[in-house]
Design an enzyme around this catalytic site. Structure first.
Site, PDB file in Angstrom:
ATOM      1  N   GLU A 166       0.794  -1.228   0.000  1.00 44.96           N
ATOM      2  CA  GLU A 166       0.000   0.000   0.000  1.00 44.96           C
ATOM      3  C   GLU A 166       0.830   1.282   0.000  1.00 44.96           C
ATOM      4  OE1 GLU A 166      -3.063  -0.112   2.996  1.00 44.96           O
ATOM      5  OE2 GLU A 166      -4.058  -1.784   2.020  1.00 44.96           O
ATOM      6  N   GLU A 356      -5.118  -8.642   0.228  1.00 39.37           N
ATOM      7  CA  GLU A 356      -5.800  -8.388   1.506  1.00 39.37           C
ATOM      8  C   GLU A 356      -7.273  -8.130   1.254  1.00 39.37           C
ATOM      9  OE1 GLU A 356      -4.443  -5.116   4.009  1.00 39.37           O
ATOM     10  OE2 GLU A 356      -2.373  -5.765   3.771  1.00 39.37           O
TER      11      GLU A 356
HETATM   12  C1  FCB Z   1      -4.408  -2.262   5.396  1.00 38.60           C
HETATM   13  C2  FCB Z   1      -3.007  -2.620   5.847  1.00 38.60           C
HETATM   14  C3  FCB Z   1      -2.943  -3.767   6.818  1.00 38.60           C
HETATM   15  C4  FCB Z   1      -4.097  -3.752   7.809  1.00 38.60           C
HETATM   16  C5  FCB Z   1      -5.422  -3.546   7.122  1.00 38.60           C
HETATM   17  C6  FCB Z   1      -6.620  -3.542   8.045  1.00 38.60           C
HETATM   18  O1  FCB Z   1      -4.447  -0.939   4.994  1.00 38.60           O
HETATM   19  O2  FCB Z   1      -2.220  -2.967   4.744  1.00 38.60           O
HETATM   20  O3  FCB Z   1      -1.692  -3.753   7.441  1.00 38.60           O
HETATM   21  O4  FCB Z   1      -3.867  -2.859   8.809  1.00 38.60           O
HETATM   22  O5  FCB Z   1      -5.390  -2.364   6.372  1.00 38.60           O
END
Ligand code: FCB
Length: 451
Positions: A166, A356
């Site tokens: 990110e 994610e």
């Molecule tokens: C993302 C992050 C991860 C976690 C999630 C909830 O932005 O990459 O580390 O904190 O959110």
């Protein structure tokens, strides 16, 4: 009842990040990171929480692997703490740090699980921040050295790598909004940091390929589908510009060799510290696009706005409280379908890994010790139905990683927000699979689920 199926070789996984789970913050010659410094600064993290111990995965990674096995998972996305490898961010590698990730890798391979490491999930060595941090151009070279150390050390056993986690989030929150480490608030720093990170991404990709040409390398981008908040044409155009800024700032330069076309007078190259020849170094034919996605963003046209692009996001308005997770993020499965299709269509059907996706619900063990988190299971059902739909509409999605394997240190929120498929008792370090984790394990075993 409908049956949702996934392609035969689809990978089911879970994600974590070093600072959020490892603890052991100064063990085995690990250097200080910007998150150590930030969390030790009073007032920065809710409840004064720190990652000093976290889930203690530095000592308990075998317990983590047991959970992955219990859920039949075939991919584990974890991250490598740069200051364990180079305590001051430069120079010779610390053999104890390399040894830890070597042991983790071997244990994963022994369990039949793909090790899928992220090189940078936000824990910059503090010494590099003291030298200027990401706004300082030299940090790109330091990062490339570190990437080379890692692929030389583990490239014989690890083929699949994520460069950054990110980049749009850690640059904006760390250097512009000041809510994440290192806690700076300057537009100039944000612009310079964004350019250095783009340079670092391109240089690290080239260096890693030079060492191991057969490796499979990408970045995990934070993405959110951008929708116009109103029905005016101006809002539609604003949503497009916000999409370029928030979703593409580190993807478009790599894949197409240019900054997104969203700035009224072109990208602010001087303020970014752009030098001749930079785009040739930034451009990189990534092997896959990693997508981290939680929700959608509604956008309205407004003069000015961040970076003067005439667009601002508007807060969530959703009267249905069952659609809001405990951290306040909206449950909106179509956001994932929309982004998978948008990237598929705009970038010539790249390979995609969902790196994610998940939700914070703070359900705790009942009197029998069972964690009944049915809202999390419903969340996954909705978003996975969206993934299956995108695959049948042509998206080349190869894997899905739930955030997170464990409840963990949720950055500025501390331990107050639980994203795990497993409950962690932070006093004892004990892990217990939640009911959603059991459901996810059955899905992984059957490569599909019924709704
Ligand atoms: C993302 C992050 C991860 C976690 C999630 C909830 O932005 O990459 O580390 O904190 O959110």
């Amino acid at each position: 009842m409908a049956r949702i199926e996934f392609p035969p070789a689809f990978r089911w996984g879970a994600s974590t990040a070093s600072y959020q789970i490892e603890g052991g913050w100064r063990e085995d010659e690990k250097g200080e990171s910007i998150w150590d410094r930030f969390s030790h600064t009073p007032g920065r993290i809710k409840n004064g929480d720190t990652g000093d111990i976290a889930c203690d995965s530095y000592h308990r990674f075998e317990d983590d692997i047991a959970l992955l096995q219990e859920m039949n998972l075939s991919s584990y996305r974890f991250s490598i703490a740069w200051p364990r490898i180079q305590p001051s961010g430069r120079g010779k590698a610390n053999s104890k740090g390399l040894d830890y990730y070597g042991r983790l890798t071997d244990a994963l391979l022994g369990a039949g699980i793909r090790p899928f490491p992220t090189l940078y999930h936000w824990d910059l060595p503090q010494a590099l921040e003291d030298a200027g941090g990401w706004p300082h151009r030299d940090t790109a070279g330091r990062f490339t050295d570190y990437a080379e150390i890692m692929i030389s050390a583990l490239g014989d056993r690890i083929s699949d790598w994520i460069i950054f986690n990110e980049p749009a989030v850690f640059t904006a929150l760390g250097y512009y909004l000041g809510t994440h480490a290192p806690g700076r608030s300057s537009l100039e720093d944000l612009l310079r940091a964004s350019h250095t990170v783009n340079l670092a991404q391109g240089q690290a990709f080239a260096a890693m390929k030079a060492t191991r040409s057969d490796s499979f390398i990408g970045t995990a981008h934070s993405m959110s589908s951008c929708e116009p908040a109103g029905d005016k044409e101006a809002d539609l155009q604003a949503a497009e510009r916000w999409h370029g800024l928030s979703n593409l700032l580190f993807l478009e330069p790599a894949l197409n060799g240019k900054y997104p076309d969203i700035f009224p007078d072109g990208p602010p190259l001087d303020e970014m510290g752009f030098q001749d020849g930079d785009m040739e170094q930034i451009r990189a034919p990534m092997d896959f696009v990693g997508i981290n996605l939680y929700s959608r963003t509604r956008v309205t046209a407004q003069s000015g706005g961040p970076l003067n692009i005439g667009a601002v996001p508007v807060p969530v308005e959703n009267d249905d409280s069952s659609s809001i997770t405990d951290i306040g993020w909206e449950v909106w499965p179509d956001a994932l379908y929309d982004m998978l299709m948008r990237i598929t269509n705009d970038y010539d059907r790249p390979i995609i890994e969902v790196t994610e996706n998940g939700c914070a619900y703070n359900d705790s063990p009942d009197h029998q010790g069972v964690i009944q988190d049915s809202r999390r299971t419903r969340f996954f059902q909705g978003y996975l139905e969206a993934v299956a739909r995108a695959i049948s509409d042509g998206a080349d999605v190869r894997g899905y990683h739930a955030w997170s394997l464990l409840d963990n240190f949720e950055w500025a929120e501390g331990y107050g927000q639980r994203f795990g498929l497993s409950w962690v008792d932070f006093k004892t370090g004990q892990r217990t699979l939640k009911e959603s984790g059991r459901w996810y394990g059955t899905l992984a075993a059957e490569n599909g689920f019924s709704t």
